[in-house]
Design a protein around this motif. Sequence first.
Motif, short mmCIF file in Angstrom:
data_model
loop_
_atom_site.label_atom_id
_atom_site.label_comp_id
_atom_site.label_asym_id
_atom_site.label_seq_id
_atom_site.Cartn_x
_atom_site.Cartn_y
_atom_site.Cartn_z
N LEU A 137 0.86 -1.17 0.00
CA LEU A 137 0.00 0.00 0.00
C LEU A 137 0.90 1.23 0.00
CD1 LEU A 137 -2.87 1.15 0.14
CD2 LEU A 137 -2.65 1.13 2.64
N HIS A 138 0.96 1.89 -1.14
CA HIS A 138 1.78 3.10 -1.27
C HIS A 138 0.92 4.36 -1.33
CE1 HIS A 138 4.80 0.26 -3.34
NE2 HIS A 138 5.36 0.62 -2.22
N MET A 139 -0.32 4.20 -1.81
CA MET A 139 -1.13 5.39 -2.10
C MET A 139 -2.51 5.32 -1.49
SD MET A 139 -0.18 6.25 -5.98
CE MET A 139 1.41 5.68 -6.52
N VAL A 162 -3.38 11.11 8.45
CA VAL A 162 -2.76 10.35 7.36
C VAL A 162 -2.42 8.95 7.83
CG1 VAL A 162 -0.78 10.22 5.80
CG2 VAL A 162 -1.86 12.44 6.25
N MET A 163 -1.83 8.85 9.02
CA MET A 163 -1.43 7.53 9.54
C MET A 163 -2.65 6.64 9.74
SD MET A 163 1.09 5.58 10.40
CE MET A 163 2.38 6.83 10.33
N ASP A 187 4.98 -0.22 7.96
CA ASP A 187 5.34 1.09 8.51
C ASP A 187 5.56 2.13 7.40
OD1 ASP A 187 7.66 0.06 7.40
OD2 ASP A 187 8.96 0.77 9.01
N TYR A 188 5.03 1.87 6.22
CA TYR A 188 5.34 2.75 5.08
C TYR A 188 5.03 4.22 5.38
CZ TYR A 188 5.84 4.27 0.25
OH TYR A 188 6.27 4.90 -0.89
N ALA A 189 3.86 4.47 5.99
CA ALA A 189 3.48 5.87 6.25
C ALA A 189 4.35 6.49 7.35
CB ALA A 189 2.00 5.96 6.62
N ALA A 190 5.01 5.65 8.15
CA ALA A 190 5.91 6.18 9.18
C ALA A 190 7.25 6.60 8.61
CB ALA A 190 6.13 5.13 10.28
N ARG A 191 7.59 6.07 7.42
CA ARG A 191 8.87 6.44 6.80
C ARG A 191 8.98 7.94 6.58
NH1 ARG A 191 10.01 2.45 1.63
NH2 ARG A 191 10.49 0.53 2.77
N THR A 192 7.86 8.55 6.21
CA THR A 192 7.88 9.98 5.88
C THR A 192 7.14 10.82 6.93
OG1 THR A 192 6.00 9.53 4.42
CG2 THR A 192 8.17 9.69 3.38
N ARG A 229 14.72 -1.67 6.22
CA ARG A 229 15.18 -0.28 6.17
C ARG A 229 15.21 0.30 7.57
NH1 ARG A 229 12.98 3.32 1.19
NH2 ARG A 229 13.57 1.86 -0.44
N ARG A 230 14.25 -0.16 8.39
CA ARG A 230 14.27 0.25 9.79
C ARG A 230 13.68 -0.89 10.61
NH1 ARG A 230 12.71 5.96 12.49
NH2 ARG A 230 12.86 5.25 14.64
N LEU A 231 14.43 -1.36 11.60
CA LEU A 231 13.94 -2.44 12.45
C LEU A 231 13.12 -1.83 13.59
CD1 LEU A 231 17.14 -4.65 12.71
CD2 LEU A 231 15.17 -4.94 11.20
N ARG A 232 11.91 -2.35 13.72
CA ARG A 232 11.02 -1.85 14.78
C ARG A 232 10.56 -3.05 15.59
NH1 ARG A 232 9.46 3.45 13.00
NH2 ARG A 232 9.64 3.75 10.75
N PRO A 233 11.10 -3.21 16.81
CA PRO A 233 10.83 -4.44 17.56
C PRO A 233 9.37 -4.68 17.87
CG PRO A 233 12.27 -2.92 18.80
CD PRO A 233 12.05 -2.31 17.46
N TRP A 234 8.57 -3.63 17.92
CA TRP A 234 7.14 -3.84 18.19
C TRP A 234 6.45 -4.52 16.99
CZ3 TRP A 234 4.48 -1.11 14.52
CH2 TRP A 234 5.13 0.00 13.95
N THR A 235 7.05 -4.50 15.82
CA THR A 235 6.38 -5.12 14.67
C THR A 235 6.25 -6.64 14.86
OG1 THR A 235 7.31 -3.39 13.28
CG2 THR A 235 6.30 -5.25 12.16
N PRO A 236 7.35 -7.38 15.08
CA PRO A 236 7.15 -8.82 15.30
C PRO A 236 6.38 -9.12 16.59
CG PRO A 236 9.46 -8.21 15.62
CD PRO A 236 8.78 -7.02 15.02
N GLN A 237 6.55 -8.27 17.60
CA GLN A 237 5.83 -8.52 18.85
C GLN A 237 4.32 -8.46 18.63
OE1 GLN A 237 6.50 -5.72 22.12
NE2 GLN A 237 4.56 -6.42 23.02
#
Length: 287
Positions: A137-139, A162-163, A187-192, A229-237
């Motif tokens: 999901l990019h758009m 937006v998020m 986390d795509y929307a968090a990148r920007t 690109r960015r490791l976010r430990p809450w993602t696998p948790q």
Amino acid sequence: MVVGMTLPADAHVHSEYSWDAGSDPSSVGLMRRTCARAELIGLPAIAFTEHLDFEDRWLVGDGDMGSHAGVLVDEDNYVHLPTFDFDGYLDSIERCRHDFPSVKIMTGVEFGQPHLWADAAAAILGSGQIDRVNGSLHMLPFHGEDRTEPVTLYRHHTPAGVMWAYLEEIPRMVAGSDSFEVLTHIDYAARTWPANVAGPFNPREFEEGFRAAMRAIANSGRALEMNTRRLRPWTPQWWVEEGGQAVTFGSDAHSAEQLAAGFPEAAAMLEYFDFRPGSHPGDFWTR
Ligand SMILES: [Zn+2]
Ligand SMILES: [Zn+2]
């Protein structure tokens, strides 16, 4: 070859056959260089998941497209994407499989907004030639029929709005398409995320949205990509807590140097959550 752990497959890699790499002259020969890099670092498997996008009403703001703007953006700020050269891509894959036999080279696409473009993608996805379909999901909707990326939306709406819009679209994308087996970069929307005006991105603020999106993905039997690109430990948790059973690792590399970036650390993180490799190099890690 680097001695040590066996790296997971890099299941999200771009070559010169992706429009956002291919519009840069330095991308000539990128697939070959990436395979050579895989051999050098002992990466057992790669999926070249090229962008498969059909957006025809993508409206951007000045500066949003960076170095691609000169090639792809018209005077009304609409982006015109080149068609994916599927035949050229398959030829290049075959040559690389021949020349780099120690690397398992998988075909693939990164299919943008798969819930909206099933008909447009049918010929390629039904060709029997694609090993891996990543759904991205990019758009999101912008004005009227126009769509655009979070980077542009952040200049027109509140950051939190937006998020939330991004996270709420994911269950609709999952319900609206069975063509993809992995959801990429949740986390795509968090990148920007506009930290300059909104402060640092705080996942807790959107926890219920991430969890609802993960539940939808898990309940549909799909895998979630760990985008390195960015490791976010809450993602696998949160993924595990919402029933997730399978993951892939994706560097999202657009250059040979980015291949498998962060993979040792990502693998250690996923092992902590009891994910383990499958029996073949390209398999999902499961728990
Ligand atoms: Zn993407
Ligand atoms: Zn990508």
